[in-house]
Design a protein around this motif. Structure first.
Motif, PDB file in Angstrom:
ATOM      1  N   ILE A  69      54.542  31.027  48.241  1.00 15.03           N
ATOM      2  CA  ILE A  69      52.989  31.138  48.648  1.00 15.03           C
ATOM      3  C   ILE A  69      52.428  29.915  49.330  1.00 15.03           C
ATOM      4  CG2 ILE A  69      50.776  31.326  48.363  1.00 15.03           C
ATOM      5  CD1 ILE A  69      52.538  33.978  48.374  1.00 15.03           C
ATOM      6  N   ASP A  70      52.639  29.726  50.660  1.00  9.97           N
ATOM      7  CA  ASP A  70      51.553  27.936  51.247  1.00  9.97           C
ATOM      8  C   ASP A  70      50.365  27.911  49.741  1.00  9.97           C
ATOM      9  OD1 ASP A  70      53.856  27.096  52.109  1.00  9.97           O
ATOM     10  OD2 ASP A  70      53.034  28.462  54.126  1.00  9.97           O
ATOM     11  N   THR A  71      50.171  26.952  50.064  1.00 11.91           N
ATOM     12  CA  THR A  71      48.566  26.349  49.238  1.00 11.91           C
ATOM     13  C   THR A  71      48.204  25.317  49.491  1.00 11.91           C
ATOM     14  OG1 THR A  71      48.977  25.595  47.280  1.00 11.91           O
ATOM     15  CG2 THR A  71      48.970  27.813  47.848  1.00 11.91           C
ATOM     16  N   THR A  72      47.170  24.552  49.775  1.00 12.01           N
ATOM     17  CA  THR A  72      46.338  23.357  49.962  1.00 12.01           C
ATOM     18  C   THR A  72      45.801  23.265  48.082  1.00 12.01           C
ATOM     19  OG1 THR A  72      45.350  21.580  51.354  1.00 12.01           O
ATOM     20  CG2 THR A  72      44.402  24.320  51.247  1.00 12.01           C
ATOM     21  N   SER A  73      44.734  22.059  47.929  1.00  9.83           N
ATOM     22  CA  SER A  73      43.741  22.047  47.198  1.00  9.83           C
ATOM     23  C   SER A  73      42.968  20.744  47.673  1.00  9.83           C
ATOM     24  CB  SER A  73      44.136  21.613  45.822  1.00  9.83           C
ATOM     25  OG  SER A  73      44.945  19.918  46.448  1.00  9.83           O
ATOM     26  N   ALA A  74      41.646  21.056  47.209  1.00  7.18           N
ATOM     27  CA  ALA A  74      40.381  20.495  47.309  1.00  7.18           C
ATOM     28  C   ALA A  74      40.745  19.699  46.249  1.00  7.18           C
ATOM     29  CB  ALA A  74      39.271  21.002  47.948  1.00  7.18           C
ATOM     30  N   VAL A  75      38.654  19.527  45.919  1.00 10.22           N
ATOM     31  CA  VAL A  75      38.499  18.399  44.601  1.00 10.22           C
ATOM     32  C   VAL A  75      39.019  18.850  43.214  1.00 10.22           C
ATOM     33  CG1 VAL A  75      36.518  17.433  43.254  1.00 10.22           C
ATOM     34  CG2 VAL A  75      36.750  18.230  46.199  1.00 10.22           C
ATOM     35  N   THR A  76      38.841  20.187  42.770  1.00 11.42           N
ATOM     36  CA  THR A  76      39.407  20.303  41.736  1.00 11.42           C
ATOM     37  C   THR A  76      41.021  20.390  41.332  1.00 11.42           C
ATOM     38  OG1 THR A  76      39.079  22.639  41.446  1.00 11.42           O
ATOM     39  CG2 THR A  76      37.352  21.394  41.620  1.00 11.42           C
ATOM     40  N   GLY A  77      41.504  20.527  42.424  1.00  9.24           N
ATOM     41  CA  GLY A  77      43.100  20.862  42.161  1.00  9.24           C
ATOM     42  C   GLY A  77      43.705  21.926  42.132  1.00  9.24           C
ATOM     43  N   ALA A  78      42.476  22.653  41.827  1.00  5.81           N
ATOM     44  CA  ALA A  78      42.876  24.030  41.673  1.00  5.81           C
ATOM     45  C   ALA A  78      43.492  24.789  43.162  1.00  5.81           C
ATOM     46  CB  ALA A  78      41.897  25.120  41.572  1.00  5.81           C
ATOM     47  N   PRO A  79      44.438  25.649  42.732  1.00  4.51           N
ATOM     48  CA  PRO A  79      45.445  26.343  44.683  1.00  4.51           C
ATOM     49  C   PRO A  79      44.361  27.116  45.659  1.00  4.51           C
ATOM     50  CG  PRO A  79      46.284  26.919  42.365  1.00  4.51           C
ATOM     51  CD  PRO A  79      45.303  26.085  41.834  1.00  4.51           C
TER      52      PRO A  79
ATOM     53  N   VAL B 114      46.849  28.913  51.561  1.00  2.23           N
ATOM     54  CA  VAL B 114      46.916  29.357  53.070  1.00  2.23           C
ATOM     55  C   VAL B 114      47.068  30.421  53.715  1.00  2.23           C
ATOM     56  CG1 VAL B 114      47.960  28.310  54.789  1.00  2.23           C
ATOM     57  CG2 VAL B 114      47.484  27.240  52.639  1.00  2.23           C
ATOM     58  N   ASP B 115      47.812  31.642  53.779  1.00  2.31           N
ATOM     59  CA  ASP B 115      47.659  32.248  54.221  1.00  2.31           C
ATOM     60  C   ASP B 115      46.329  33.357  54.511  1.00  2.31           C
ATOM     61  OD1 ASP B 115      49.413  34.837  55.800  1.00  2.31           O
ATOM     62  OD2 ASP B 115      50.231  35.715  54.587  1.00  2.31           O
ATOM     63  N   SER B 116      46.351  34.385  55.347  1.00  5.26           N
ATOM     64  CA  SER B 116      44.870  35.300  55.393  1.00  5.26           C
ATOM     65  C   SER B 116      44.280  34.845  55.170  1.00  5.26           C
ATOM     66  CB  SER B 116      45.743  36.513  54.616  1.00  5.26           C
ATOM     67  OG  SER B 116      47.328  37.329  55.466  1.00  5.26           O
ATOM     68  N   THR B 117      43.163  33.805  54.797  1.00  5.56           N
ATOM     69  CA  THR B 117      42.484  32.933  54.662  1.00  5.56           C
ATOM     70  C   THR B 117      41.843  32.677  55.272  1.00  5.56           C
ATOM     71  OG1 THR B 117      43.430  31.881  51.954  1.00  5.56           O
ATOM     72  CG2 THR B 117      41.351  31.863  52.590  1.00  5.56           C
ATOM     73  N   VAL B 118      40.359  33.239  55.637  1.00  3.15           N
ATOM     74  CA  VAL B 118      38.966  33.253  56.056  1.00  3.15           C
ATOM     75  C   VAL B 118      37.927  32.094  55.318  1.00  3.15           C
ATOM     76  CG1 VAL B 118      39.094  35.134  57.207  1.00  3.15           C
ATOM     77  CG2 VAL B 118      37.722  34.767  55.984  1.00  3.15           C
ATOM     78  N   ALA B 119      37.795  31.875  54.660  1.00  4.19           N
ATOM     79  CA  ALA B 119      37.295  30.628  53.903  1.00  4.19           C
ATOM     80  C   ALA B 119      37.747  30.238  52.139  1.00  4.19           C
ATOM     81  CB  ALA B 119      35.831  31.269  53.541  1.00  4.19           C
ATOM     82  N   TRP B 120      37.433  29.263  51.817  1.00  6.61           N
ATOM     83  CA  TRP B 120      37.630  29.222  50.568  1.00  6.61           C
ATOM     84  C   TRP B 120      36.576  28.342  49.569  1.00  6.61           C
ATOM     85  CZ3 TRP B 120      37.464  24.139  49.456  1.00  6.61           C
ATOM     86  CH2 TRP B 120      38.397  23.563  50.418  1.00  6.61           C
ATOM     87  N   PHE B 121      36.491  28.675  48.741  1.00  2.24           N
ATOM     88  CA  PHE B 121      35.616  27.791  47.313  1.00  2.24           C
ATOM     89  C   PHE B 121      36.316  26.988  46.136  1.00  2.24           C
ATOM     90  CE2 PHE B 121      33.761  31.728  49.665  1.00  2.24           C
ATOM     91  CZ  PHE B 121      31.760  30.856  50.068  1.00  2.24           C
ATOM     92  N   ASP B 122      36.303  25.340  46.273  1.00  3.03           N
ATOM     93  CA  ASP B 122      36.363  25.148  45.416  1.00  3.03           C
ATOM     94  C   ASP B 122      35.765  25.101  44.271  1.00  3.03           C
ATOM     95  OD1 ASP B 122      38.455  24.397  43.462  1.00  3.03           O
ATOM     96  OD2 ASP B 122      37.894  21.514  44.951  1.00  3.03           O
ATOM     97  N   CYS B 123      36.057  25.009  42.530  1.00  2.00           N
ATOM     98  CA  CYS B 123      34.485  25.163  41.916  1.00  2.00           C
ATOM     99  C   CYS B 123      35.093  25.024  40.687  1.00  2.00           C
ATOM    100  CB  CYS B 123      33.960  26.592  41.859  1.00  2.00           C
ATOM    101  SG  CYS B 123      33.949  28.142  43.123  1.00  2.00           S
TER     102      CYS B 123
END
Length: 250
Positions: free
Chosen positions: A93-103, A106-115
């Protein structure tokens, strides 16, 4: 009590993820909702038996990936019908991360939230986990997947650990109210892509076909075994979905 009344509540479908000690964990969730605007906070409802639940609490972080309407159904199988205690769900599974480092998926995603986790509440079978949104993004203009669309298109029940799970027997005992007008497109028409002319049983998650004449050698099922005679704990060899998620082709 009419259990089908709960189907009239609106939900999305999401992949909730976390990371701890360099390892990634996640599950399919349909209970994610915003509770405050300043600071922006989300609440997730996670079953105590979910392997990921404790990982989220221990790591103090989680990400929510909002799935698109035409989701890659293999994601449903991986994150909804397997456990991180037995396999690495993120192996391919392809992933990325933002501030917290939680994965973040990438695939089939329209938006995301890092909490970051700010509170937890024990509510019986589940734990409500409040997270402050530290980053978010919109990555696609596609429509988000709703639980109603998922249930009607794939004729699916919630997994047993979902907050919205209701036993099939209870649902089948209830009579559907009559519709005032029939929709222009029948639900049956939407299922034609997963039907098979040979009368086999089709997995509604990944499309795997169980042919009684062939059995399932990969799972130790000999040829000539009727679907009804499969063990109750039989799982799809592709996506790990249980027998409840198979339908006989027409």
């Amino acid at each position: 009590m009419k259990y089908k009344a709960f189907h009239k509540l609106s939900y999305g479908l999401y992949i909730v993820t976390t990371e701890i000690e360099g390892k990634k964990f996640g599950y399919i969730g349909n209970t994610v909702f915003q509770v405050t605007s300043e600071p922006p906070q989300l609440v997730i409802s996670s079953h105590k038996d979910n392997f990921t639940t404790k990982k989220i609490i221990d790591s103090g972080k989680f990400a929510v990936s909002v799935l698109e309407k035409d989701v890659n159904t293999s994601l449903i199988g991986i994150f909804g019908f397997t456990t991180g205690a037995e396999m690495d769900k993120f192996e391919n599974i392809d992933t990325t991360s933002a501030v917290t480092g939680a994965p973040i998926i990438v695939d089939s995603t329209v938006a995301w939230f890092d909490c970051k986790v700010v509170n937890t509440f024990d509510v019986g079978t589940h734990i409500l986990i409040t997270g402050e949104v530290v980053e978010s993004d919109v990555v696609s203009a596609e429509e988000p997947l709703t639980y109603d669309y998922y249930r009607e298109k794939y004729r699916m029940l919630s997994p047993k650990n979902a907050p919205t799970y209701v036993e099939r027997e209870k649902l089948e005992q209830e009579k559907e109210p009559e519709k005032i007008a029939k929709p222009a497109v029948r639900v049956e028409d939407e299922h034609e892509i997963i039907r098979d002319e040979n009368g086999v049983y089709i997995c509604l998650i990944c499309g795997f076909s169980y042919n009684p004449e062939e059995g399932d050698p990969t799972m130790g099922i000999p040829p000539g075994t009727p679907f009804e005679d499969l063990p109750e704990d039989y799982k799809c060899p592709i996506c790990n979905a249980g027998k409840d998620y198979f339908r006989r082709s027409e």
